[in-house]
Design an enzyme around this catalytic site. Structure first.
Site, PDB file in Angstrom:
ATOM      1  CG  ASP A  84      -0.220  -0.005   2.562  1.00 35.36           C
ATOM      2  OD1 ASP A  84       0.819  -0.681   2.686  1.00 35.36           O
ATOM      3  OD2 ASP A  84      -0.697   0.684   3.480  1.00 35.36           O
ATOM      4  CD  GLU A 143       4.301   0.894   7.206  1.00 36.48           C
ATOM      5  OE1 GLU A 143       4.979   1.255   8.180  1.00 36.48           O
ATOM      6  OE2 GLU A 143       3.948   1.690   6.301  1.00 36.48           O
TER       7      GLU A 143
HETATM    8 ZN   LIG Z   1       6.717   2.293   4.077  1.00 38.92          ZN
END
Ligand SMILES: [Zn+2]
Length: 374
Positions: A84, A143
């Protein structure tokens, strides 16, 4: 023929192939909020991993795991990556992938699609000669939003790993690795007292504001900045009118710590707070979101190894303890962890985000040696 000695292998990776792979990933927009885009990045990576004879597994929550030569003979080396980015759909229209001189620009180039590409090319350079116990790579979907769906997989994989290599980018415009990150805590303290007329019957009231005021000072007294612990009450609200003994007050506390011990000390002290007036009730919410990534013995050893390898390869790597978190915060308490092994560059989460092509090959060679030797 050159008369100067050749630096110790591995050979330079194919920069043009790395650029083509980086472009392919960057041109798939993958904000954390879009599982379809994130999944397309993962599909591309899975294709490359299978071409390297990796075994792919889809884990609950959207994380993918790739195993290369994992045979149970020893604990594998774990590589952490995330698919992401912080960039919303449409970013490519104003920030297209482009190469200018020694820099490749675009959303997610530096954080961390360049790191994914670095990991795959480092694995390719091993040419099927996996280290003892093999290599496991996790590719996570969230994340940038705190790793809620992937934290359990990350921690489980770290418990079974002999070392964790995080391919987040190195410190901006350098080869400097990330050898520690502060832990972050966020607490809410809510006080419920007894309202009363401030003029006629003050003795019947129990002030939530008075209790909160004592608690703000008590909480901030837990700070020990000389060892990295900071505590700040950053938002407070309470009361209903100037002439009413206040029944409600609440405040929020930001905590930063350099060691797990300090995180536990501050957490226990906050949870043990008792209002002075027994008629006031206190509720504590929150806690430590990301544990500190300490520059402990495991990380020290990995960092020393990385510095020695870089010296053999003909360049220098530094190390920095940084404030921002990564998934390395979750693994550092569980296994030796080294971060910043992705693509050198600058501009994480910023419009000038880019990878430095003149530094990238050296960093990939360092990663290749680490995977093979830790
Ligand atoms: Zn990163």
């Amino acid at each position: 023929m050159s008369s100067s000695p050749q630096p110790a292998g591995p050979p330079a990776p194919d920069l043009q192939a790395m650029l083509a792979d980086l472009r392919a990933l960057v041109e798939i927009e993958s904000p954390s909020t879009d599982p379809v885009g994130v999944g397309r990045v993962m599909d591309a990576v899975e294709g490359w991993a299978r071409a390297l004879h990796g075994q792919a597994h889809a884990l609950p929550g959207g994380t993918r795991q790739f195993n290369f030569g994992v045979d149970g003979s020893a604990r594998p080396v774990l590589i952490l990556t995330h698919a992401d980015t912080v960039w919303p759909h449409g970013t490519l229209q104003t920030m297209p992938f482009r190469v200018e001189g020694d820099r490749a620009y675009g959303p997610g180039t530096y954080d961390m699609k360049g790191g994914i590409v670095a990991a795959l090319h480092a694995l390719r350079a091993l040419n099927g000669e996996w280290p003892r116990g093999g290599v496991r790579m996790l590719l996570t979907p969230d994340e940038e939003t705190g790793s809620a769906s992937s934290r359990g997989h990350i921690e489980a994989a770290a418990r079974g790993a002999r070392a964790v290599l995080v391919v987040e980018p190195p410190v901006a415009n350098s080869h400097a690795l990330k050898i520690g990150r502060k832990g972050v805590g966020d607490f809410g303290l809510g006080f419920r007292g007894v309202a009363s007329h401030a003029g006629n019957k003050p003795e019947e009231g129990a002030s939530a504001i008075t209790e909160a005021a004592h608690a703000v000072l008590a909480v901030q007294a837990l700070a020990q900045p000389e060892i990295g612990t900071t505590v700040s009450a950053g938002l407070i609200r309470g009361g209903s009118a100037g002439n009413v003994i206040p029944a409600e007050c609440s405040f929020q506390v930001d905590v930063r710590v350099s060691t797990l011990e300090e995180g536990e000390r501050v957490t226990q002290a906050i949870e043990a707070l008792k209002p002075r007036d027994p008629r006031v009730h206190l509720t504590v919410t929150g806690g430590l979101n990301r544990p500190p990534f300490e520059f402990g013995p495991g990380t020290r050893a990995l960092f020393a190894q990385a510095q020695a390898i870089a010296a053999e390869l003909g360049f220098t790597v530094g190390g920095e303890v940084v404030g921002g978190g990564s998934d390395g915060n979750f693994t550092a308490p569980l296994a030796p962890t080294l971060d910043g092994l992705g693509a050198p560059g600058d501009g994480a989460h910023a419009a000038h985000e880019h990878v430095r092509l003149d530094r990238w090959s050296d960093h990939v060679r360092l990663l290749t040696r680490l995977i093979g030797e830790v």
